[in-house]
Design a protein around this motif. Structure first.
Motif, PDB file in Angstrom:
ATOM      1  N   THR A 223      47.005  46.222  26.276  1.00 58.42           N
ATOM      2  CA  THR A 223      45.738  46.786  25.859  1.00 58.42           C
ATOM      3  C   THR A 223      44.629  46.332  26.797  1.00 58.42           C
ATOM      4  OG1 THR A 223      45.376  44.943  24.375  1.00 58.42           O
ATOM      5  CG2 THR A 223      46.423  46.884  23.443  1.00 58.42           C
ATOM      6  N   ASP A 224      44.776  45.184  27.404  1.00 58.11           N
ATOM      7  CA  ASP A 224      43.724  44.744  28.326  1.00 58.11           C
ATOM      8  C   ASP A 224      44.077  45.052  29.773  1.00 58.11           C
ATOM      9  OD1 ASP A 224      45.730  42.941  28.578  1.00 58.11           O
ATOM     10  OD2 ASP A 224      44.469  41.159  28.456  1.00 58.11           O
ATOM     11  N   ASP A 225      45.146  45.843  29.933  1.00 57.23           N
ATOM     12  CA  ASP A 225      45.452  46.468  31.202  1.00 57.23           C
ATOM     13  C   ASP A 225      45.498  45.607  32.452  1.00 57.23           C
ATOM     14  OD1 ASP A 225      44.083  49.615  30.270  1.00 57.23           O
ATOM     15  OD2 ASP A 225      46.127  48.912  30.257  1.00 57.23           O
ATOM     16  N   VAL A 226      46.691  45.232  32.750  1.00 55.79           N
ATOM     17  CA  VAL A 226      46.947  44.631  34.039  1.00 55.79           C
ATOM     18  C   VAL A 226      47.543  45.741  34.887  1.00 55.79           C
ATOM     19  CG1 VAL A 226      48.446  43.004  35.225  1.00 55.79           C
ATOM     20  CG2 VAL A 226      47.264  42.315  33.151  1.00 55.79           C
ATOM     21  N   ILE A 227      47.059  45.911  36.098  1.00 51.96           N
ATOM     22  CA  ILE A 227      47.599  47.002  36.914  1.00 51.96           C
ATOM     23  C   ILE A 227      48.492  46.443  38.007  1.00 51.96           C
ATOM     24  CG2 ILE A 227      45.678  48.521  36.375  1.00 51.96           C
ATOM     25  CD1 ILE A 227      44.606  48.038  39.144  1.00 51.96           C
ATOM     26  N   ASN A 228      49.370  47.294  38.473  1.00 53.02           N
ATOM     27  CA  ASN A 228      50.368  46.865  39.442  1.00 53.02           C
ATOM     28  C   ASN A 228      50.115  47.572  40.772  1.00 53.02           C
ATOM     29  OD1 ASN A 228      52.772  46.219  40.787  1.00 53.02           O
ATOM     30  ND2 ASN A 228      53.788  45.938  38.809  1.00 53.02           N
ATOM     31  N   VAL A 229      49.541  46.838  41.723  1.00 57.43           N
ATOM     32  CA  VAL A 229      49.239  47.416  43.031  1.00 57.43           C
ATOM     33  C   VAL A 229      50.255  46.886  44.032  1.00 57.43           C
ATOM     34  CG1 VAL A 229      47.503  47.708  44.842  1.00 57.43           C
ATOM     35  CG2 VAL A 229      46.788  47.490  42.453  1.00 57.43           C
ATOM     36  N   ALA A 230      51.083  47.767  44.529  1.00 59.24           N
ATOM     37  CA  ALA A 230      52.100  47.399  45.520  1.00 59.24           C
ATOM     38  C   ALA A 230      52.882  46.155  45.076  1.00 59.24           C
ATOM     39  CB  ALA A 230      51.447  47.180  46.884  1.00 59.24           C
ATOM     40  N   GLY A 231      53.255  46.140  43.795  1.00 63.46           N
ATOM     41  CA  GLY A 231      54.084  45.046  43.302  1.00 63.46           C
ATOM     42  C   GLY A 231      53.303  43.815  42.878  1.00 63.46           C
ATOM     43  N   HIS A 232      51.965  43.851  42.998  1.00 62.44           N
ATOM     44  CA  HIS A 232      51.159  42.695  42.586  1.00 62.44           C
ATOM     45  C   HIS A 232      50.416  43.025  41.309  1.00 62.44           C
ATOM     46  CE1 HIS A 232      51.687  40.457  46.366  1.00 62.44           C
ATOM     47  NE2 HIS A 232      51.901  41.662  46.833  1.00 62.44           N
ATOM     48  N   ARG A 233      50.475  42.097  40.359  1.00 61.08           N
ATOM     49  CA  ARG A 233      49.784  42.325  39.098  1.00 61.08           C
ATOM     50  C   ARG A 233      48.342  41.892  39.234  1.00 61.08           C
ATOM     51  NH1 ARG A 233      53.513  39.649  34.515  1.00 61.08           N
ATOM     52  NH2 ARG A 233      54.154  41.605  33.574  1.00 61.08           N
ATOM     53  N   LEU A 234      47.443  42.805  38.946  1.00 60.90           N
ATOM     54  CA  LEU A 234      46.031  42.477  39.008  1.00 60.90           C
ATOM     55  C   LEU A 234      45.410  42.766  37.652  1.00 60.90           C
ATOM     56  CD1 LEU A 234      45.141  44.260  42.370  1.00 60.90           C
ATOM     57  CD2 LEU A 234      45.605  41.838  42.053  1.00 60.90           C
ATOM     58  N   GLY A 235      44.564  41.871  37.223  1.00 63.08           N
ATOM     59  CA  GLY A 235      43.893  42.085  35.953  1.00 63.08           C
ATOM     60  C   GLY A 235      42.691  42.983  36.176  1.00 63.08           C
ATOM     61  N   THR A 236      42.625  44.068  35.414  1.00 62.39           N
ATOM     62  CA  THR A 236      41.473  44.952  35.593  1.00 62.39           C
ATOM     63  C   THR A 236      40.188  44.250  35.161  1.00 62.39           C
ATOM     64  OG1 THR A 236      41.997  45.906  33.450  1.00 62.39           O
ATOM     65  CG2 THR A 236      42.695  47.144  35.378  1.00 62.39           C
ATOM     66  N   ARG A 237      40.316  43.346  34.207  1.00 56.43           N
ATOM     67  CA  ARG A 237      39.120  42.635  33.759  1.00 56.43           C
ATOM     68  C   ARG A 237      38.534  41.769  34.860  1.00 56.43           C
ATOM     69  NH1 ARG A 237      40.241  40.085  28.359  1.00 56.43           N
ATOM     70  NH2 ARG A 237      40.684  41.821  26.990  1.00 56.43           N
ATOM     71  N   GLU A 238      39.430  41.191  35.637  1.00 61.61           N
ATOM     72  CA  GLU A 238      38.990  40.349  36.737  1.00 61.61           C
ATOM     73  C   GLU A 238      38.218  41.185  37.767  1.00 61.61           C
ATOM     74  OE1 GLU A 238      42.341  38.539  38.517  1.00 61.61           O
ATOM     75  OE2 GLU A 238      41.344  36.624  38.851  1.00 61.61           O
ATOM     76  N   ILE A 239      38.754  42.369  38.032  1.00 59.58           N
ATOM     77  CA  ILE A 239      38.081  43.249  39.001  1.00 59.58           C
ATOM     78  C   ILE A 239      36.740  43.710  38.427  1.00 59.58           C
ATOM     79  CG2 ILE A 239      38.299  45.340  40.408  1.00 59.58           C
ATOM     80  CD1 ILE A 239      41.352  45.041  40.191  1.00 59.58           C
ATOM     81  N   GLU A 240      36.743  43.963  37.122  1.00 56.57           N
ATOM     82  CA  GLU A 240      35.485  44.351  36.472  1.00 56.57           C
ATOM     83  C   GLU A 240      34.433  43.260  36.614  1.00 56.57           C
ATOM     84  OE1 GLU A 240      37.471  47.190  33.059  1.00 56.57           O
ATOM     85  OE2 GLU A 240      36.483  45.337  32.444  1.00 56.57           O
ATOM     86  N   GLU A 241      34.874  42.043  36.434  1.00 53.90           N
ATOM     87  CA  GLU A 241      33.933  40.927  36.564  1.00 53.90           C
ATOM     88  C   GLU A 241      33.352  40.868  37.969  1.00 53.90           C
ATOM     89  OE1 GLU A 241      35.837  37.898  33.348  1.00 53.90           O
ATOM     90  OE2 GLU A 241      35.483  37.115  35.359  1.00 53.90           O
ATOM     91  N   SER A 242      34.232  41.091  38.943  1.00 53.02           N
ATOM     92  CA  SER A 242      33.805  41.036  40.332  1.00 53.02           C
ATOM     93  C   SER A 242      32.821  42.160  40.634  1.00 53.02           C
ATOM     94  CB  SER A 242      35.042  41.106  41.227  1.00 53.02           C
ATOM     95  OG  SER A 242      34.669  41.160  42.566  1.00 53.02           O
ATOM     96  N   VAL A 243      33.154  43.369  40.190  1.00 52.50           N
ATOM     97  CA  VAL A 243      32.257  44.513  40.403  1.00 52.50           C
ATOM     98  C   VAL A 243      30.916  44.244  39.724  1.00 52.50           C
ATOM     99  CG1 VAL A 243      31.874  46.940  39.804  1.00 52.50           C
ATOM    100  CG2 VAL A 243      34.108  46.216  40.671  1.00 52.50           C
ATOM    101  N   SER A 244      31.000  43.669  38.541  1.00 54.64           N
ATOM    102  CA  SER A 244      29.779  43.429  37.771  1.00 54.64           C
ATOM    103  C   SER A 244      28.895  42.355  38.398  1.00 54.64           C
ATOM    104  CB  SER A 244      30.112  43.016  36.340  1.00 54.64           C
ATOM    105  OG  SER A 244      30.926  43.996  35.758  1.00 54.64           O
ATOM    106  N   SER A 245      29.465  41.597  39.299  1.00 54.88           N
ATOM    107  CA  SER A 245      28.649  40.567  39.943  1.00 54.88           C
ATOM    108  C   SER A 245      27.695  41.195  40.971  1.00 54.88           C
ATOM    109  CB  SER A 245      29.537  39.499  40.606  1.00 54.88           C
ATOM    110  OG  SER A 245      30.187  40.034  41.737  1.00 54.88           O
TER     111      SER A 245
END
Ligand code: ATP
Ligand code: MG
Length: 629
Positions: free
Chosen positions: A495-517
């Motif tokens: 539900t909190d969506d971890v995405i898989n980019v080229a075999g690497h798990r990335l947390g969408t929330r983490e990216i959101e935090e970065s964008v929000s900075s």
């Protein structure tokens, strides 16, 4: 016994059920009460009972099986195989425990273990358990910063490290990472115990802090260290989740409940009993490694195989050759591991005698059907998908061949294991959904034995993170699921969506935090969108504080993410919108965003707060990325 009866009893009469299971382990003092549940969601299993994980894993087996292999540590990186009997394990653990005590480590003190998948890591864990110290194993592949975060949360008295790991023949020195982590941490450990494997013999020593294990080992060669009996609910260890929301969560485990749950799982789920052999390809740094490379098989009096190396070296038949050589009954690996083998010639699956092997269990991520079929056909064994979390410590969903093997349904990790009262409920209303309808998988409290007791030093976070998503008090797995009419559950992602980019798990929330900075970003939603090449790519929907400079802002957001999280996380597209679609309770409707971005039906929109927001998103998609609203 029938699976249904067994499971029903565990739910309808948990105290009687678990009282019976508790007899599988040794108690120094019998529990006063099987379940104490007067402060939900916190619960205390086997309250007042006294036991010890190390005693149950080692000492207890000496009379009957002292000369049987307890641990076989195989490294195809160093070419070294160590066969260790229960007697020898007892010896090594006593010495290690004496070394810990000589370094002033005692009951309740934390010890961070940062080691590769080698026998000394197991000795260190069991030695901590013996004296009541709380270990926190940090996966050896983690970078210095990750190690520093965990050090600061655990505040260890001691850090135990090896000089180096090795991967694909390449030596990876650990000491520089340890030193960097200690320099970064606010609460660095006063002592660092170094296990020198001779891979990086010239590592720099810090005077007065670093001590050499081999020297101390010799000094304590004849040591006998008494077992420290712990109350069932004292902490046995901490294990940090990867923590997509910043600070990692320290999953805290107890002693008695964990031992009892593992003992039950060993025979009923993994079908491994004393004298039999289990091979888990996991690493001691993960939950599977804790439960099924170390504590589970040893508590059962089985032989555990620990493996350091690639699945493909020296050749892609290595795992199967280990199964043949050590007469492995049950193997445990991950879908990723099997996908690695799938890239190799399938004939490697046929080169070894696998007559002893009964089951291959796979866990950790969704097992896709093509992979499940490929491996089932390839080795001709029962493949059992099992679902669990670091938090639960043992399977939540599985099939239980030790009890009664139900039919495998490809794509499903099967049925609830004992003690798990599972429901699939609607994300917003919290009502149970009909069969074959998507909802959130939740566990009715009290959580069964073996599951986390709390977040280390943060009870509030335990409640907030897991028990506050619905109006009723339930543990949210934070995973989507559907349950069919036979009760088989299918996991559909997080539900909190971890995405898989080229075999690497990335947390969408983490990216959101970065964008929000970015100073001009008001709010951001990041989703994974299907991509031919990479599987998924991150896509951003953002609202700006100040309209009119969308194109530059988009490029700056991308740079922000690349800088903070690395190039892999760099958003492929950025859409600037006036509003983001949210539920009435204020939760972002990421799945609708994702559906629209992938040109699919956005699904049930009854929970949408502002219909204009969805229209906004459609228009933004039509305009194209990076354009202003
Ligand atoms: P964090 O919680 O810090 O983000 P994580 O959830 O990736 O880390 P784990 O506890 O190792 O760490 O993973 C548990 C999750 O893995 C489950 O919640 C689920 O999403 C997924 N998972 C595990 N086993 C299976 C399985 N058999 N089928 C589908 N998904 C699985
Ligand atoms: Mg998780």
């Amino acid at each position: 016994m029938r699976y249904e009866d067994f499971h029903r009893r565990s739910i309808e009469d948990p105290e009687a059920f678990w009282a019976e299971q508790a007899q599988a382990i040794h108690w120094h003092k019998t529990p006063d009460k099987i379940l104490e549940y007067d402060n939900p969601p916190f619960r205390r299993w086997f309250a007042g009972g006294e036991t010890n994980l190390c005693y149950n894993a080692v000492d207890r087996h000496l009379p009957a099986r002292g000369d049987q292999l307890a641990l076989v540590a195989i490294s195809t990186e160093t070419g070294l195989t160590r066969e260790i009997t229960y007697h020898q394990l007892h010896r090594e653990v006593n010495i290690f425990a004496a070394v810990l005590k000589s370094l002033d480590v005692g009951r309740g003190d934390r010890v961070v273990i940062y080691m590769p998948n080698i026998a000394e890591a197991v000795f260190a864990m069991l030695a901590c358990a013996r004296i009541g110290a709380v270990h926190s194993v940090v996966f050896g592949g983690f970078a210095a910063h990750n190690l520093a975060l965990r050090i600061d949360d655990a505040e260890p008295k001691l850090l135990i490290a090896a000089d180096a790991g090795s991967r694909g023949g390449k030596v990876i020195p650990y000491k520089p990472l340890v030193d960097a982590a200690c320099a970064e941490a606010s609460f660095p450990p006063p002592r660092v115990l170094m296990v020198d494997r001779g891979l990086d013999p010239d590592y720099a020593k810090v005077e007065g802090r670093d001590v050499d294990y081999a020297t101390l080992r010799e000094r304590h060669a004849d040591a006998q260290v008494d077992v420290t009996w712990l109350e069932s609910n004292e902490p046995s260890y901490l294990l940090y989740t990867s923590g997509t929301t910043g600070k990692p969560k320290g999953v805290q485990r107890d002693v008695g409940g964990y031992a009892v749950a593992l003992a039950l799982s060993m025979w009923s789920i993994y079908d491994v009993r004393a004298g039999q052999v289990m091979f888990s390809t996991s690493d001691v740094g993960w939950a599977v490694g804790h439960s099924y490379n170390v504590y589970g098989p040893l508590i059962a009096g089985a032989t555990s195989i620990l493996y350091e190396g690639l699945p493909t070296a020296p050749d892609p038949g290595i795992w199967w050759s280990i199964c043949e050589r050590y007469v492995v009954r049950t193997m445990f690996s991950s879908p990723t591991g099997i996908r690695v083998l799938k890239k190799q010639d399938a004939s490697w699956l046929k080169k070894h005698d696998l007559s002893s092997l009964q089951y291959l269990f796979l866990a950790g991520e969704p097992l896709d059907e093509p992979t499940a079929h490929w491996i089932t056909d390839g080795i001709g064994k029962t493949i059992i998908d099992n679902y669990w979390q670091t938090e639960t410590g043992w399977p939540v969903l599985a099939l239980m061949p030790g009890l009664e093997l139900k039919p495998v349904k490809f794509g499903s990790p099967g049925l609830p294991t004992p003690g798990y009262n599972l429901r699939v409920i609607d994300e917003v209303s919290g009502e149970e959904v009909a069969p074959n309808q998507k909802g959130v998988l939740v566990i009715e409290p009290p959580l069964p034995p073996g599951c986390m007791t709390t977040v280390w030093r943060d009870d509030a976070r335990f409640v907030r993170s897991y028990f506050s998503h619905f109006k009723q008090l339930v543990y949210s797995s934070l995973d989507w699921a559907i349950r069919d009419e036979d009760g088989y559950t299918f996991i559909l992602g997080r539900t909190d969506d971890v995405i898989n980019v080229a075999g690497h798990r990335l947390g969408t929330r983490e990216i959101e935090e970065s964008v929000s900075s970015h100073p001009n970003v008001a709010e951001a939603a990041v989703i994974g969108v299907r991509d031919e090449l990479k599987g998924q790519v991150p896509v951003v929907f953002a609202t700006l504080k100040q309209a009119g400079i969308a194109a530059t802002a988009a490029e700056e957001m991308r740079d922000c993410v690349s800088r903070q999280l690395g190039a892999l996380a760099r958003p492929a597209r950025v859409y600037v919108v006036a509003a983001l679609p949210k539920t009435r309770s204020g939760k972002l409707l990421r799945r609708s965003l994702q559906a629209l971005a992938e040109q699919r039906d956005p699904g049930d929109l009854s929970t949408l707060d502002d219909p204009n927001a969805l229209e906004e998103v459609k228009q933004a998609l039509a305009r194209g990325a990076d354009a202003g609203g």
